[in-house]
Design a protein around this motif. Structure first.
Motif, PDB file in Angstrom:
ATOM      1  N   ILE A 173      31.819  42.512  38.730  1.00  0.00           N
ATOM      2  CA  ILE A 173      32.576  41.437  39.368  1.00  0.00           C
ATOM      3  C   ILE A 173      31.622  40.431  40.008  1.00  0.00           C
ATOM      4  N   CYS A 174      30.557  40.930  40.649  1.00  0.00           N
ATOM      5  CA  CYS A 174      29.543  40.040  41.225  1.00  0.00           C
ATOM      6  C   CYS A 174      28.908  39.176  40.136  1.00  0.00           C
ATOM      7  N   HIS A 175      28.672  39.787  38.995  1.00  0.00           N
ATOM      8  CA  HIS A 175      28.087  39.045  37.871  1.00  0.00           C
ATOM      9  C   HIS A 175      29.005  37.898  37.461  1.00  0.00           C
ATOM     10  N   ASP A 176      30.311  38.145  37.399  1.00  0.00           N
ATOM     11  CA  ASP A 176      31.256  37.098  37.018  1.00  0.00           C
ATOM     12  C   ASP A 176      31.395  36.035  38.121  1.00  0.00           C
ATOM     13  N   ILE A 177      31.322  36.458  39.376  1.00  0.00           N
ATOM     14  CA  ILE A 177      31.383  35.483  40.472  1.00  0.00           C
ATOM     15  C   ILE A 177      30.165  34.567  40.423  1.00  0.00           C
ATOM     16  N   LEU A 209      29.370  27.845  36.720  1.00  0.00           N
ATOM     17  CA  LEU A 209      30.402  27.052  36.050  1.00  0.00           C
ATOM     18  C   LEU A 209      30.867  25.896  36.924  1.00  0.00           C
ATOM     19  N   HIS A 210      31.201  26.183  38.170  1.00  0.00           N
ATOM     20  CA  HIS A 210      31.737  25.127  39.039  1.00  0.00           C
ATOM     21  C   HIS A 210      30.644  24.178  39.518  1.00  0.00           C
ATOM     22  N   PHE A 250      39.129  36.015  39.794  1.00  0.00           N
ATOM     23  CA  PHE A 250      39.677  36.394  41.101  1.00  0.00           C
ATOM     24  C   PHE A 250      40.715  37.502  40.966  1.00  0.00           C
ATOM     25  N   GLU A 251      41.437  37.503  39.862  1.00  0.00           N
ATOM     26  CA  GLU A 251      42.376  38.596  39.621  1.00  0.00           C
ATOM     27  C   GLU A 251      41.621  39.925  39.498  1.00  0.00           C
ATOM     28  N   SER A 252      40.489  39.898  38.792  1.00  0.00           N
ATOM     29  CA  SER A 252      39.656  41.101  38.665  1.00  0.00           C
ATOM     30  C   SER A 252      39.116  41.536  40.023  1.00  0.00           C
ATOM     31  N   LEU A 253      38.716  40.558  40.833  1.00  0.00           N
ATOM     32  CA  LEU A 253      38.181  40.859  42.166  1.00  0.00           C
ATOM     33  C   LEU A 253      39.242  41.514  43.048  1.00  0.00           C
ATOM     34  N   LEU A 254      40.442  40.929  43.073  1.00  0.00           N
ATOM     35  CA  LEU A 254      41.512  41.493  43.900  1.00  0.00           C
ATOM     36  C   LEU A 254      41.912  42.884  43.419  1.00  0.00           C
ATOM     37  N   ILE A 284      31.172  34.976  47.020  1.00  0.00           N
ATOM     38  CA  ILE A 284      32.387  34.186  47.225  1.00  0.00           C
ATOM     39  C   ILE A 284      32.113  33.004  48.145  1.00  0.00           C
ATOM     40  N   GLU A 285      31.283  33.200  49.154  1.00  0.00           N
ATOM     41  CA  GLU A 285      30.957  32.110  50.077  1.00  0.00           C
ATOM     42  C   GLU A 285      30.281  30.958  49.340  1.00  0.00           C
ATOM     43  N   CYS A 286      29.324  31.290  48.485  1.00  0.00           N
ATOM     44  CA  CYS A 286      28.636  30.267  47.693  1.00  0.00           C
ATOM     45  C   CYS A 286      29.594  29.604  46.717  1.00  0.00           C
ATOM     46  N   LEU A 287      30.450  30.405  46.085  1.00  0.00           N
ATOM     47  CA  LEU A 287      31.427  29.862  45.136  1.00  0.00           C
ATOM     48  C   LEU A 287      32.401  28.917  45.836  1.00  0.00           C
ATOM     49  N   SER A 288      32.819  29.267  47.047  1.00  0.00           N
ATOM     50  CA  SER A 288      33.762  28.431  47.787  1.00  0.00           C
ATOM     51  C   SER A 288      33.209  27.024  48.030  1.00  0.00           C
ATOM     52  N   ARG A 289      31.912  26.949  48.285  1.00  0.00           N
ATOM     53  CA  ARG A 289      31.293  25.635  48.499  1.00  0.00           C
ATOM     54  C   ARG A 289      31.364  24.792  47.224  1.00  0.00           C
TER      55      ARG A 289
END
Length: 282
Positions: free
Chosen positions: A49-53, A59-60, A182-186, A262-267
């Motif tokens: 999951i970390c790898h996908d995040i 990606l973003h 995010f579905e996988s994470l949850l 997730i913090e980095c992704l949120s930015r």
């Protein structure tokens, strides 16, 4: 004859298709890797999951560069495309909401895990029983919250229409794969669904013939489920307590990695949202 040959050559040279912008190609590559990862992953561990995040971060980050391209801004700035931008903005807001739910769930689990670890170090039976109950109650509450969030993710991404620009379609694909991660994470955080008879009976069934959660046979269980399973068989025996302590350390480490990702992704998500808002308001 020579003149005709030159004219024919000139026409053919102009017929060559133009190459996509390097950023567009990079965006497609990130999308392809994440789709492949989601399709082929057979493990629910936090490592994958970390790898996908991390893949979503790339990606973003690429999406924001993509949105800065003059041709893309011109295409999305057309009046007929603005309603689709509104939909993308709504999608980005839902993603940020889900991200917030995931962060809160991780933070709450980490806090309870740290409290339980502290009590286990002191080896006081009455405190251990109380803290285990607190941890499992927290997990039960989180499962309900996550179940509701996962239900809310269903059918969130609308289908492509003939009216939308190809750029909108590509951004929809980004939205779809983001929701999938995010579905996988949850699902990772939530663990297996609870039985109607007993909230933790399914966790207990994962343990074969009195084997505790730290055995190698259960190495495919994710870190959250390992702790749930270990607590469901916790006794006053020292080896069992040591096993739970090890599982809690592993869980806390995994949560730390997920939180940072997730913090980095949120930015990146916020930055891309701002870019879309700027295009819409220009």
């Amino acid at each position: 004859m020579a003149s005709n040959t030159q004219i024919s050559y000139h026409v053919r040279s102009n017929s060559f298709p133009s190459r996509p912008h390097p950023i567009t190609s990079e965006l497609d590559q990130h999308l392809s890797r994440l789709r492949s990862s989601q399709a082929t992953s057979i493990s629910s561990s936090s490592y994958f999951i970390c790898h996908d995040i991390n893949g979503l971060q790339d990606l973003h980050g690429c999406v924001d560069k993509f949105l800065q391209l003059p041709l893309i801004q011109q295409a999305l700035g057309q009046e007929q495309q603005k309603k689709w931008i509104d939909e993308l903005l709504n999608g980005s807001l839902r993603i940020l909401d889900v991200s917030s739910i995931a962060k809160d769930a991780l933070s709450q689990t980490k806090e309870c895990a740290q409290g339980l670890s502290s009590v286990l170090r002191r080896r006081r039976g009455d405190e251990i029983s109380s803290e285990v109950k607190k941890y499992l109650t927290s997990r039960k509450s989180l499962k309900k919250t996550i179940k509701k969030a996962l239900k809310g993710l269903e059918s969130k991404c609308s289908s492509k229409t003939s009216e939308e620009h190809k750029t909108i379609t590509k951004l929809r694909e980004v939205e779809t794969v983001t929701f999938a991660v995010f579905e996988s994470l949850l699902s990772l955080i939530s663990g297996p669904k609870a039985s109607s008879k007993s909230g933790w009976s399914l966790v207990s069934k994962l343990i074969h013939s009195k084997r505790i959660a730290c055995e190698e046979e259960e190495s495919d269980m994710n870190e959250f489920v390992k702790v749930d399973a270990a607590l469901s068989t916790l006794t006053s025996k020292s080896d069992n307590i040591i096993c739970v302590q090890n599982q809690l350390k592993e869980l806390e480490s995994s949560i730390q990695d997920l939180e940072e990702g997730i913090e980095c992704l949120s930015r990146h998500l916020i930055k891309s949202r701002v870019s879309l808002l700027n295009i819409l308001n220009n």
